[in-house]
Write a protein that holds these residues in place. Structure first.
Motif, short mmCIF file in Angstrom:
data_model
loop_
_atom_site.label_atom_id
_atom_site.label_comp_id
_atom_site.label_asym_id
_atom_site.label_seq_id
_atom_site.Cartn_x
_atom_site.Cartn_y
_atom_site.Cartn_z
N PHE A 48 0.84 -1.21 0.00
CA PHE A 48 0.00 0.00 0.00
C PHE A 48 0.87 1.26 0.00
CE2 PHE A 48 -2.12 3.40 2.37
CZ PHE A 48 -3.30 3.53 1.65
N ARG A 49 1.96 1.20 0.84
CA ARG A 49 2.84 2.37 0.94
C ARG A 49 3.50 2.64 -0.41
NH1 ARG A 49 5.35 0.39 6.05
NH2 ARG A 49 4.04 1.25 7.70
N ALA A 50 3.90 1.52 -1.09
CA ALA A 50 4.57 1.69 -2.39
C ALA A 50 3.61 2.33 -3.41
CB ALA A 50 5.05 0.33 -2.88
N GLU A 51 2.35 1.86 -3.36
CA GLU A 51 1.38 2.37 -4.33
C GLU A 51 0.83 3.75 -3.97
OE1 GLU A 51 -0.28 -2.06 -5.48
OE2 GLU A 51 -1.55 -0.67 -4.38
N ASN A 52 0.83 4.08 -2.69
CA ASN A 52 0.27 5.36 -2.23
C ASN A 52 1.32 6.15 -1.47
OD1 ASN A 52 -2.70 4.77 -2.82
ND2 ASN A 52 -2.02 3.00 -1.64
N PRO A 53 2.10 6.97 -2.19
CA PRO A 53 3.11 7.74 -1.49
C PRO A 53 2.47 8.71 -0.52
CG PRO A 53 3.01 8.33 -3.81
CD PRO A 53 2.06 7.22 -3.62
N PRO A 54 3.14 9.04 0.55
CA PRO A 54 2.56 9.95 1.56
C PRO A 54 2.22 11.31 0.98
CG PRO A 54 4.75 9.13 2.22
CD PRO A 54 4.48 8.61 0.87
N VAL A 55 1.20 12.01 1.55
CA VAL A 55 0.70 13.30 1.03
C VAL A 55 1.82 14.32 0.90
CG1 VAL A 55 -0.90 15.18 1.49
CG2 VAL A 55 -1.49 12.85 2.12
N GLN A 56 2.72 14.38 1.92
CA GLN A 56 3.79 15.37 1.88
C GLN A 56 4.63 15.19 0.63
OE1 GLN A 56 3.01 13.40 4.30
NE2 GLN A 56 3.71 14.13 6.33
N GLN A 57 4.87 13.86 0.31
CA GLN A 57 5.70 13.60 -0.88
C GLN A 57 5.01 14.12 -2.14
OE1 GLN A 57 6.99 9.51 -1.11
NE2 GLN A 57 7.50 9.76 -3.26
N VAL A 58 3.66 13.87 -2.24
CA VAL A 58 2.90 14.33 -3.43
C VAL A 58 2.95 15.85 -3.51
CG1 VAL A 58 0.62 14.41 -4.49
CG2 VAL A 58 1.37 12.33 -3.33
N VAL A 59 2.72 16.53 -2.35
CA VAL A 59 2.73 17.99 -2.33
C VAL A 59 4.09 18.51 -2.78
CG1 VAL A 59 2.61 20.02 -0.82
CG2 VAL A 59 0.98 18.16 -0.56
N ALA A 60 5.16 17.88 -2.24
CA ALA A 60 6.51 18.33 -2.58
C ALA A 60 6.74 18.20 -4.07
CB ALA A 60 7.53 17.51 -1.80
N GLU A 61 6.29 17.05 -4.65
CA GLU A 61 6.49 16.84 -6.10
C GLU A 61 5.75 17.92 -6.91
OE1 GLU A 61 7.15 12.04 -5.87
OE2 GLU A 61 5.35 12.84 -6.87
N VAL A 62 4.49 18.21 -6.49
CA VAL A 62 3.70 19.22 -7.22
C VAL A 62 4.39 20.58 -7.14
CG1 VAL A 62 1.50 20.47 -7.23
CG2 VAL A 62 1.53 18.01 -6.90
N VAL A 63 4.85 20.94 -5.93
CA VAL A 63 5.51 22.22 -5.74
C VAL A 63 6.75 22.29 -6.62
CG1 VAL A 63 6.79 23.65 -4.08
CG2 VAL A 63 4.66 22.57 -3.40
N ALA A 64 7.54 21.18 -6.61
CA ALA A 64 8.77 21.17 -7.41
C ALA A 64 8.44 21.39 -8.88
CB ALA A 64 9.49 19.84 -7.20
#
Ligand SMILES: Nc1ncnc2c1ncn2[C@@H]1O[C@H](COP(=O)(O)OP(=O)(O)OP(=O)(O)O)[C@@H](O)[C@H]1O
Length: 477
Positions: free
Chosen positions: A442-458
Protein backbone atom coordinates in the motif's frame (compact mmCIF):
# COMPACT_ATOMS: atom_id res chain seq x y z
CA UNK A 1 39.98 -32.75 53.59
CA UNK A 2 37.69 -35.26 55.24
CA UNK A 3 36.98 -38.40 53.32
CA UNK A 4 33.27 -37.72 52.84
CA UNK A 5 34.28 -34.66 50.80
CA UNK A 6 37.31 -36.24 49.16
CA UNK A 7 35.25 -39.16 47.92
CA UNK A 8 32.20 -37.21 46.86
CA UNK A 9 31.08 -38.66 43.51
CA UNK A 10 32.14 -36.42 40.63
CA UNK A 11 29.83 -37.73 37.96
CA UNK A 12 26.31 -39.12 38.00
CA UNK A 13 27.74 -42.48 36.98
CA UNK A 14 29.70 -42.52 40.28
CA UNK A 15 26.59 -42.21 42.46
CA UNK A 16 26.05 -45.53 44.19
CA UNK A 17 22.60 -47.10 44.38
CA UNK A 18 19.40 -45.30 43.43
CA UNK A 19 19.78 -46.17 39.75
CA UNK A 20 16.21 -45.27 38.80
CA UNK A 21 16.46 -41.87 40.51
CA UNK A 22 19.81 -41.13 38.88
CA UNK A 23 18.39 -42.02 35.47
CA UNK A 24 15.37 -39.78 36.10
CA UNK A 25 17.68 -36.86 36.94
CA UNK A 26 19.88 -37.42 33.94
CA UNK A 27 16.91 -37.74 31.52
CA UNK A 28 15.40 -34.57 33.00
CA UNK A 29 18.59 -32.64 32.40
CA UNK A 30 19.13 -33.90 28.86
CA UNK A 31 15.58 -33.03 27.83
CA UNK A 32 15.40 -29.85 29.89
CA UNK A 33 13.58 -26.86 28.39
CA UNK A 34 12.49 -23.68 30.19
CA UNK A 35 9.04 -25.22 30.56
CA UNK A 36 10.35 -28.34 32.37
CA UNK A 37 9.24 -28.80 35.96
CA UNK A 38 11.83 -28.52 38.76
CA UNK A 39 12.93 -31.68 40.57
CA UNK A 40 12.39 -32.37 44.26
CA UNK A 41 14.93 -34.91 45.51
CA UNK A 42 13.97 -36.40 48.87
CA UNK A 43 15.52 -38.92 51.22
CA UNK A 44 17.50 -39.51 54.41
CA UNK A 45 20.73 -37.59 55.06
CA UNK A 46 23.99 -38.80 53.55
CA UNK A 47 22.66 -40.89 50.68
CA UNK A 48 23.85 -38.80 47.75
CA UNK A 49 21.13 -36.23 47.06
CA UNK A 50 23.37 -33.17 47.00
CA UNK A 51 26.18 -35.14 45.34
CA UNK A 52 23.79 -36.18 42.55
CA UNK A 53 22.74 -32.57 41.89
CA UNK A 54 26.35 -31.35 41.84
CA UNK A 55 27.49 -34.28 39.67
CA UNK A 56 24.67 -33.54 37.24
CA UNK A 57 25.83 -29.93 36.88
CA UNK A 58 29.35 -31.12 36.17
CA UNK A 59 28.18 -33.69 33.61
CA UNK A 60 26.02 -31.09 31.86
CA UNK A 61 28.64 -28.34 32.15
CA UNK A 62 26.14 -26.16 33.99
CA UNK A 63 27.11 -23.53 36.53
CA UNK A 64 25.73 -24.03 40.04
CA UNK A 65 23.98 -21.65 42.41
CA UNK A 66 23.51 -23.34 45.77
CA UNK A 67 21.19 -22.03 48.48
CA UNK A 68 20.68 -23.70 51.79
CA UNK A 69 18.80 -23.08 55.00
CA UNK A 70 21.68 -21.08 56.47
CA UNK A 71 21.26 -18.49 53.73
CA UNK A 72 19.10 -15.58 54.81
CA UNK A 73 16.04 -16.87 53.13
CA UNK A 74 13.99 -13.79 53.17
CA UNK A 75 11.67 -13.32 50.29
CA UNK A 76 13.73 -10.48 48.88
CA UNK A 77 17.04 -12.36 48.97
CA UNK A 78 15.59 -15.34 47.21
CA UNK A 79 13.89 -13.21 44.63
CA UNK A 80 17.06 -11.24 44.01
CA UNK A 81 19.47 -14.16 43.85
CA UNK A 82 17.47 -17.11 42.59
CA UNK A 83 14.86 -15.02 40.82
CA UNK A 84 17.44 -13.25 38.71
CA UNK A 85 19.40 -16.34 38.02
CA UNK A 86 16.25 -18.18 37.21
CA UNK A 87 15.01 -15.56 34.83
CA UNK A 88 18.21 -14.57 33.06
CA UNK A 89 20.91 -16.45 31.29
CA UNK A 90 24.32 -17.09 32.78
CA UNK A 91 26.94 -14.37 32.90
CA UNK A 92 29.86 -16.73 32.53
CA UNK A 93 29.06 -18.28 29.22
CA UNK A 94 27.93 -21.72 30.42
CA UNK A 95 24.67 -22.48 28.78
CA UNK A 96 22.68 -22.97 31.99
CA UNK A 97 22.81 -22.33 35.70
CA UNK A 98 21.52 -25.10 37.96
CA UNK A 99 19.84 -23.66 41.05
CA UNK A 100 20.07 -26.08 43.99
CA UNK A 101 17.80 -25.23 46.92
CA UNK A 102 18.84 -27.44 49.82
CA UNK A 103 16.77 -28.12 52.94
CA UNK A 104 13.58 -27.20 51.15
CA UNK A 105 11.71 -28.86 54.02
CA UNK A 106 13.02 -26.17 56.33
CA UNK A 107 11.02 -23.31 54.95
CA UNK A 108 7.79 -23.66 56.81
CA UNK A 109 8.74 -21.91 60.03
CA UNK A 110 7.17 -18.53 60.64
CA UNK A 111 10.27 -16.61 59.60
CA UNK A 112 10.47 -18.52 56.35
CA UNK A 113 6.87 -18.30 55.24
CA UNK A 114 7.87 -15.60 52.79
CA UNK A 115 10.72 -17.83 51.65
CA UNK A 116 8.40 -20.73 50.78
CA UNK A 117 6.10 -18.42 48.86
CA UNK A 118 9.02 -16.78 47.07
CA UNK A 119 10.36 -20.18 46.02
CA UNK A 120 6.95 -21.26 44.74
CA UNK A 121 6.78 -18.05 42.66
CA UNK A 122 10.30 -18.54 41.36
CA UNK A 123 9.57 -22.14 40.39
CA UNK A 124 6.68 -20.93 38.25
CA UNK A 125 8.76 -18.25 36.49
CA UNK A 126 12.06 -20.09 36.30
CA UNK A 127 14.02 -19.95 33.07
CA UNK A 128 16.81 -22.10 34.53
CA UNK A 129 16.88 -25.67 35.83
CA UNK A 130 16.08 -25.97 39.55
CA UNK A 131 16.59 -28.88 41.92
CA UNK A 132 15.17 -28.79 45.44
CA UNK A 133 16.49 -31.14 48.10
CA UNK A 134 14.71 -32.23 51.27
CA UNK A 135 14.83 -35.03 53.80
CA UNK A 136 11.09 -35.26 54.16
CA UNK A 137 8.80 -34.70 51.19
CA UNK A 138 5.96 -33.83 53.55
CA UNK A 139 8.03 -31.15 55.22
CA UNK A 140 7.97 -29.32 51.91
CA UNK A 141 5.11 -26.91 51.52
CA UNK A 142 2.29 -28.21 49.39
CA UNK A 143 2.53 -25.27 47.00
CA UNK A 144 6.17 -26.10 46.26
CA UNK A 145 5.72 -29.85 46.15
CA UNK A 146 3.01 -29.79 43.51
CA UNK A 147 5.17 -27.71 41.18
CA UNK A 148 7.97 -30.31 41.20
CA UNK A 149 8.60 -33.80 39.92
CA UNK A 150 9.46 -36.04 42.88
CA UNK A 151 12.73 -38.00 42.87
CA UNK A 152 12.82 -40.22 45.96
CA UNK A 153 16.27 -41.43 47.06
CA UNK A 154 16.52 -44.58 49.15
CA UNK A 155 19.08 -45.61 51.78
CA UNK A 156 22.27 -47.25 50.52
CA UNK A 157 22.40 -51.01 51.09
CA UNK A 158 25.04 -52.47 53.41
CA UNK A 159 26.72 -54.41 50.59
CA UNK A 160 27.03 -51.27 48.44
CA UNK A 161 28.48 -49.33 51.38
CA UNK A 162 30.96 -52.06 52.19
CA UNK A 163 32.08 -52.29 48.56
CA UNK A 164 32.69 -48.54 48.47
CA UNK A 165 34.54 -48.55 51.78
CA UNK A 166 36.79 -51.34 50.46
CA UNK A 167 37.61 -49.16 47.43
CA UNK A 168 38.37 -46.20 49.68
CA UNK A 169 40.62 -48.36 51.88
CA UNK A 170 42.53 -49.50 48.78
CA UNK A 171 42.99 -45.89 47.63
CA UNK A 172 44.13 -44.87 51.13
CA UNK A 173 46.37 -47.94 51.35
CA UNK A 174 44.68 -49.21 54.51
CA UNK A 175 43.68 -52.74 55.27
CA UNK A 176 40.26 -53.20 56.80
CA UNK A 177 38.72 -56.41 58.07
CA UNK A 178 35.28 -57.59 56.97
CA UNK A 179 34.06 -57.41 60.58
CA UNK A 180 35.05 -53.74 60.77
CA UNK A 181 33.28 -52.96 57.51
CA UNK A 182 30.09 -54.71 58.53
CA UNK A 183 30.18 -53.00 61.96
CA UNK A 184 30.38 -49.64 60.20
CA UNK A 185 27.70 -50.37 57.65
CA UNK A 186 25.38 -51.65 60.36
CA UNK A 187 25.82 -48.52 62.45
CA UNK A 188 25.48 -46.24 59.47
CA UNK A 189 22.12 -47.78 58.56
CA UNK A 190 22.04 -46.66 54.97
CA UNK A 191 23.80 -43.32 55.50
CA UNK A 192 26.88 -43.31 53.27
CA UNK A 193 28.30 -40.08 54.69
CA UNK A 194 28.17 -41.50 58.18
CA UNK A 195 29.89 -44.71 56.99
CA UNK A 196 32.72 -42.81 55.28
CA UNK A 197 33.14 -40.58 58.35
CA UNK A 198 33.33 -43.59 60.65
CA UNK A 199 35.88 -45.22 58.39
CA UNK A 200 37.89 -42.00 58.40
CA UNK A 201 37.71 -41.76 62.19
CA UNK A 202 38.68 -45.40 62.67
CA UNK A 203 41.67 -45.17 60.34
CA UNK A 204 43.28 -42.06 61.83
CA UNK A 205 46.93 -42.91 62.48
CA UNK A 206 46.48 -46.53 61.44
CA UNK A 207 47.25 -48.77 58.48
CA UNK A 208 44.85 -51.53 59.50
CA UNK A 209 41.37 -51.25 60.96
CA UNK A 210 39.58 -53.79 63.12
CA UNK A 211 36.02 -53.80 64.49
CA UNK A 212 37.32 -52.52 67.82
CA UNK A 213 38.76 -49.39 66.21
CA UNK A 214 35.34 -48.73 64.77
CA UNK A 215 33.59 -48.90 68.13
CA UNK A 216 35.94 -46.46 69.79
CA UNK A 217 36.37 -44.01 66.97
CA UNK A 218 32.91 -43.37 65.69
CA UNK A 219 32.94 -39.68 65.13
CA UNK A 220 29.51 -38.42 64.56
CA UNK A 221 26.85 -37.65 67.12
CA UNK A 222 24.84 -40.74 66.48
CA UNK A 223 27.93 -42.93 66.65
CA UNK A 224 28.60 -41.56 70.14
CA UNK A 225 25.13 -42.39 71.34
CA UNK A 226 25.66 -45.84 69.85
CA UNK A 227 28.80 -46.17 71.97
CA UNK A 228 26.97 -45.08 75.06
CA UNK A 229 24.04 -47.45 74.55
CA UNK A 230 26.48 -50.25 73.73
CA UNK A 231 28.23 -49.47 77.04
CA UNK A 232 24.91 -49.75 78.89
CA UNK A 233 24.21 -53.12 77.23
CA UNK A 234 27.67 -54.33 78.14
CA UNK A 235 27.16 -53.28 81.77
CA UNK A 236 30.28 -51.13 81.51
CA UNK A 237 31.81 -49.70 84.71
CA UNK A 238 30.43 -46.38 85.98
CA UNK A 239 33.59 -44.43 85.13
CA UNK A 240 33.45 -45.58 81.51
CA UNK A 241 29.76 -44.76 81.21
CA UNK A 242 30.34 -41.30 82.66
CA UNK A 243 33.15 -40.69 80.16
CA UNK A 244 30.94 -41.84 77.26
CA UNK A 245 28.07 -39.63 78.49
CA UNK A 246 30.37 -36.62 78.57
CA UNK A 247 31.61 -37.34 75.05
CA UNK A 248 28.15 -37.90 73.71
CA UNK A 249 26.68 -34.64 72.54
CA UNK A 250 23.08 -35.71 73.06
CA UNK A 251 21.00 -34.09 75.80
CA UNK A 252 20.06 -36.24 78.83
CA UNK A 253 16.43 -36.56 77.77
CA UNK A 254 17.52 -37.86 74.35
CA UNK A 255 19.94 -40.32 75.94
CA UNK A 256 17.12 -41.44 78.18
CA UNK A 257 14.91 -42.22 75.19
CA UNK A 258 17.66 -44.29 73.57
CA UNK A 259 18.34 -46.22 76.78
CA UNK A 260 14.62 -46.66 77.41
CA UNK A 261 14.41 -48.42 74.06
CA UNK A 262 17.04 -50.89 75.25
CA UNK A 263 15.55 -51.39 78.73
CA UNK A 264 12.73 -53.46 77.29
CA UNK A 265 15.29 -56.09 76.27
CA UNK A 266 16.47 -56.85 79.82
CA UNK A 267 15.60 -60.53 80.01
CA UNK A 268 14.83 -60.98 83.70
CA UNK A 269 11.48 -59.46 84.73
CA UNK A 270 12.69 -58.21 88.12
CA UNK A 271 15.78 -56.63 86.65
CA UNK A 272 13.67 -55.09 83.89
CA UNK A 273 11.41 -53.54 86.52
CA UNK A 274 14.44 -52.08 88.30
CA UNK A 275 15.81 -50.73 85.00
CA UNK A 276 12.55 -48.89 84.42
CA UNK A 277 12.60 -47.66 88.02
CA UNK A 278 16.04 -46.17 87.39
CA UNK A 279 14.73 -44.47 84.25
CA UNK A 280 11.71 -43.10 86.05
CA UNK A 281 13.97 -41.68 88.76
CA UNK A 282 16.14 -40.11 86.04
CA UNK A 283 12.97 -38.57 84.62
CA UNK A 284 12.19 -37.02 88.00
CA UNK A 285 15.67 -35.47 88.16
CA UNK A 286 15.24 -34.13 84.65
CA UNK A 287 11.90 -32.59 85.60
CA UNK A 288 13.47 -30.95 88.67
CA UNK A 289 16.30 -29.62 86.53
CA UNK A 290 13.82 -27.91 84.28
CA UNK A 291 11.52 -26.61 87.00
CA UNK A 292 14.34 -25.22 89.15
CA UNK A 293 16.61 -24.37 86.24
CA UNK A 294 19.31 -26.03 88.31
CA UNK A 295 21.44 -27.90 85.81
CA UNK A 296 23.66 -29.65 88.33
CA UNK A 297 20.83 -32.15 88.71
CA UNK A 298 21.34 -33.23 85.12
CA UNK A 299 24.31 -35.33 86.13
CA UNK A 300 22.14 -37.44 88.46
CA UNK A 301 19.63 -37.94 85.69
CA UNK A 302 22.40 -39.14 83.38
CA UNK A 303 23.89 -41.40 86.06
CA UNK A 304 20.53 -43.04 86.75
CA UNK A 305 19.90 -43.44 83.02
CA UNK A 306 23.22 -45.07 82.21
CA UNK A 307 24.67 -46.75 85.31
CA UNK A 308 21.22 -47.44 86.74
CA UNK A 309 20.15 -49.43 83.68
CA UNK A 310 23.60 -50.90 82.93
CA UNK A 311 23.56 -52.51 86.40
CA UNK A 312 20.45 -54.44 85.41
CA UNK A 313 22.02 -55.69 82.18
CA UNK A 314 24.92 -56.82 84.36
CA UNK A 315 27.14 -57.42 81.33
CA UNK A 316 24.84 -60.24 80.21
CA UNK A 317 26.72 -60.26 76.92
CA UNK A 318 23.48 -60.10 75.01
CA UNK A 319 23.60 -57.20 72.60
CA UNK A 320 20.56 -56.60 70.42
CA UNK A 321 20.73 -54.17 67.54
CA UNK A 322 20.89 -50.63 68.86
CA UNK A 323 17.92 -48.78 67.48
CA UNK A 324 16.80 -45.17 67.68
CA UNK A 325 13.82 -44.79 70.02
CA UNK A 326 10.80 -46.32 68.31
CA UNK A 327 8.80 -43.43 69.75
CA UNK A 328 10.59 -41.18 67.25
CA UNK A 329 9.61 -43.41 64.39
CA UNK A 330 6.03 -43.44 65.57
CA UNK A 331 6.08 -39.70 66.03
CA UNK A 332 7.56 -39.27 62.55
CA UNK A 333 4.85 -41.43 60.99
CA UNK A 334 2.15 -39.74 63.01
CA UNK A 335 3.48 -36.32 62.01
CA UNK A 336 3.44 -37.31 58.36
CA UNK A 337 -0.09 -38.68 58.67
CA UNK A 338 -1.20 -35.47 60.33
CA UNK A 339 0.36 -33.37 57.59
CA UNK A 340 -1.30 -35.46 54.89
CA UNK A 341 -4.68 -35.11 56.58
CA UNK A 342 -4.20 -31.38 57.07
CA UNK A 343 -3.22 -30.77 53.44
CA UNK A 344 -6.08 -32.99 52.24
CA UNK A 345 -8.58 -31.04 54.35
CA UNK A 346 -7.18 -27.76 53.01
CA UNK A 347 -7.63 -28.86 49.40
CA UNK A 348 -11.11 -30.22 49.91
CA UNK A 349 -12.05 -27.19 52.02
CA UNK A 350 -11.02 -24.91 49.19
CA UNK A 351 -12.85 -27.05 46.64
CA UNK A 352 -16.13 -27.09 48.53
CA UNK A 353 -15.77 -23.72 50.31
CA UNK A 354 -16.06 -25.38 53.70
CA UNK A 355 -13.67 -24.68 56.62
CA UNK A 356 -10.81 -27.23 56.77
CA UNK A 357 -11.62 -28.22 60.36
CA UNK A 358 -15.20 -29.04 59.40
CA UNK A 359 -14.00 -31.17 56.50
CA UNK A 360 -11.85 -33.18 58.92
CA UNK A 361 -14.56 -33.50 61.56
CA UNK A 362 -17.74 -33.93 59.57
CA UNK A 363 -17.32 -34.49 55.88
CA UNK A 364 -14.33 -36.77 55.40
CA UNK A 365 -16.42 -39.91 55.43
CA UNK A 366 -18.93 -38.56 52.94
CA UNK A 367 -16.18 -37.29 50.66
CA UNK A 368 -14.51 -40.71 50.85
CA UNK A 369 -17.65 -42.10 49.22
CA UNK A 370 -17.55 -39.50 46.48
CA UNK A 371 -13.90 -40.37 45.91
CA UNK A 372 -14.63 -44.10 45.82
CA UNK A 373 -17.41 -43.57 43.24
CA UNK A 374 -15.08 -41.88 40.72
CA UNK A 375 -11.54 -41.80 42.07
CA UNK A 376 -9.80 -40.44 38.98
CA UNK A 377 -12.19 -37.55 38.54
CA UNK A 378 -12.04 -36.76 42.26
CA UNK A 379 -8.25 -36.88 42.29
CA UNK A 380 -8.02 -34.56 39.27
CA UNK A 381 -10.65 -32.12 40.48
CA UNK A 382 -8.95 -31.59 43.85
CA UNK A 383 -5.38 -32.05 42.66
CA UNK A 384 -4.68 -34.79 45.22
CA UNK A 385 -1.52 -36.85 45.57
CA UNK A 386 -1.32 -40.57 46.28
CA UNK A 387 -1.04 -40.21 50.09
CA UNK A 388 -4.02 -37.90 50.28
CA UNK A 389 -6.00 -40.21 48.06
CA UNK A 390 -5.05 -43.20 50.23
CA UNK A 391 -6.83 -41.57 53.18
CA UNK A 392 -10.02 -41.35 51.15
CA UNK A 393 -9.84 -44.70 49.35
CA UNK A 394 -8.33 -46.68 52.26
CA UNK A 395 -6.31 -48.58 49.66
CA UNK A 396 -2.75 -47.54 48.93
CA UNK A 397 -2.36 -49.63 45.76
CA UNK A 398 -5.50 -48.23 44.20
CA UNK A 399 -4.61 -44.69 45.28
CA UNK A 400 -1.15 -44.96 43.71
CA UNK A 401 -2.57 -46.31 40.44
CA UNK A 402 -5.21 -43.55 40.27
CA UNK A 403 -2.64 -40.86 41.06
CA UNK A 404 -0.31 -42.16 38.34
CA UNK A 405 -3.14 -42.14 35.82
CA UNK A 406 -4.06 -38.57 36.84
CA UNK A 407 -0.44 -37.50 36.40
CA UNK A 408 -0.33 -39.13 32.96
CA UNK A 409 -3.50 -37.34 31.88
CA UNK A 410 -2.25 -34.03 33.25
CA UNK A 411 0.98 -34.41 31.31
CA UNK A 412 -0.93 -35.22 28.11
CA UNK A 413 -3.13 -32.18 28.62
CA UNK A 414 -0.10 -30.00 29.24
CA UNK A 415 1.53 -31.24 26.02
CA UNK A 416 -1.68 -30.61 24.12
CA UNK A 417 -1.95 -27.09 25.52
CA UNK A 418 1.65 -26.43 24.61
CA UNK A 419 1.02 -27.64 21.05
CA UNK A 420 -2.12 -25.53 20.77
CA UNK A 421 -0.43 -22.40 22.06
CA UNK A 422 2.57 -23.03 19.76
CA UNK A 423 0.17 -23.32 16.80
CA UNK A 424 -1.66 -20.18 17.91
CA UNK A 425 1.60 -18.28 18.17
CA UNK A 426 2.64 -19.44 14.67
CA UNK A 427 -0.75 -18.38 13.21
CA UNK A 428 -0.52 -14.96 14.88
CA UNK A 429 3.02 -14.51 13.53
CA UNK A 430 1.88 -15.41 10.00
CA UNK A 431 -1.03 -12.99 10.21
CA UNK A 432 1.32 -10.25 11.38
CA UNK A 433 3.70 -10.90 8.48
CA UNK A 434 0.88 -10.80 5.96
CA UNK A 435 -0.37 -7.51 7.39
CA UNK A 436 3.16 -6.07 7.17
CA UNK A 437 3.46 -7.16 3.51
CA UNK A 438 0.11 -5.56 2.60
CA UNK A 439 1.10 -2.38 4.33
CA UNK A 440 4.38 -2.24 2.39
CA UNK A 441 2.50 -2.74 -0.87
CA UNK A 442 0.00 0.00 0.00
CA UNK A 443 2.84 2.37 0.94
CA UNK A 444 4.57 1.69 -2.39
CA UNK A 445 1.38 2.37 -4.33
CA UNK A 446 0.27 5.36 -2.23
CA UNK A 447 3.11 7.74 -1.49
CA UNK A 448 2.56 9.95 1.56
CA UNK A 449 0.70 13.30 1.03
CA UNK A 450 3.79 15.37 1.88
CA UNK A 451 5.70 13.60 -0.88
CA UNK A 452 2.90 14.33 -3.43
CA UNK A 453 2.73 17.99 -2.33
CA UNK A 454 6.51 18.33 -2.58
CA UNK A 455 6.49 16.84 -6.10
CA UNK A 456 3.70 19.22 -7.22
CA UNK A 457 5.51 22.22 -5.74
CA UNK A 458 8.77 21.17 -7.41
CA UNK A 459 6.99 20.80 -10.76
CA UNK A 460 5.38 24.26 -10.48
CA UNK A 461 8.75 25.86 -9.64
CA UNK A 462 10.23 24.32 -12.79
CA UNK A 463 7.27 25.67 -14.77
CA UNK A 464 7.76 29.15 -13.27
CA UNK A 465 11.43 29.07 -14.17
CA UNK A 466 10.65 28.13 -17.77
CA UNK A 467 8.29 31.13 -18.02
CA UNK A 468 10.63 33.64 -16.29
CA UNK A 469 13.10 34.54 -19.21
CA UNK A 470 10.30 35.53 -21.64
CA UNK A 471 8.86 37.88 -19.07
CA UNK A 472 12.33 39.45 -18.49
CA UNK A 473 12.67 39.99 -22.25
CA UNK A 474 9.32 41.74 -22.36
CA UNK A 475 10.21 43.91 -19.36
CA UNK A 476 13.46 44.83 -21.07
CA UNK A 477 11.60 46.18 -24.06
N1 LIG B 1 25.10 -42.54 46.67
C1 LIG B 1 26.35 -42.21 47.04
N2 LIG B 1 27.41 -42.66 46.31
C2 LIG B 1 28.66 -42.33 46.67
N3 LIG B 1 28.97 -41.59 47.76
C3 LIG B 1 27.98 -41.14 48.53
C4 LIG B 1 26.62 -41.42 48.18
N4 LIG B 1 25.83 -40.84 49.09
C5 LIG B 1 26.64 -40.21 49.95
N5 LIG B 1 27.92 -40.38 49.63
C6 LIG B 1 29.05 -39.87 50.41
O1 LIG B 1 28.51 -39.07 51.45
C7 LIG B 1 28.84 -37.70 51.28
C8 LIG B 1 27.63 -36.84 51.52
O2 LIG B 1 26.67 -37.07 50.51
P1 LIG B 1 25.56 -35.99 50.10
O3 LIG B 1 26.00 -34.63 50.56
O4 LIG B 1 25.27 -36.16 48.67
O5 LIG B 1 24.37 -36.48 50.97
P2 LIG B 1 22.89 -35.90 51.02
O6 LIG B 1 21.96 -37.03 50.71
O7 LIG B 1 22.76 -34.68 50.21
O8 LIG B 1 22.79 -35.56 52.57
P3 LIG B 1 22.08 -34.31 53.31
O9 LIG B 1 20.61 -34.53 53.21
O10 LIG B 1 22.60 -34.42 54.72
O11 LIG B 1 22.54 -33.07 52.62
C9 LIG B 1 29.40 -37.57 49.88
O12 LIG B 1 30.40 -36.59 49.82
C10 LIG B 1 29.97 -38.95 49.62
O13 LIG B 1 31.26 -39.07 50.18
Amino acid sequence: MDWAERYRPEHLADILGNNAAVKQISDWARNWTPSSRPLLITGKPGIGKTSAALALARDMDWEVLELNASDARTKSVIERVAGNSAATTSLFGASRKLIIIDEADNLEGNADRGGARAIADILKEARQPIILIANDAYGVSDSIRKLCDAVPFRSITSSTMEKRMREICTMEKISCGTDALSAISESASGDMRSAVNMLFGASTGKTAITAEDVNTSQKDERASIFDLVAGVYAGAPDAKLQKLSRECEEKPDTVMQWVEESASTVADANRRTRAYAALSRADIYLGRTMVRQYYTLWRYATAMTTSGVAKEFDGAGFRPRIMPPSRWRRMGTAKKQKTVRRTLAAKLGEGYSIPDAQIQRVYLDLLSRFAAASPLEFCERHDLDDDQLTILLHDKTEATAVFKEAQKLAKEREMKMKKISAAKRAAARKEEEEREAELEKFRAENPPVQQVVAEVVAESVVEEKKKAPSQATLDFF
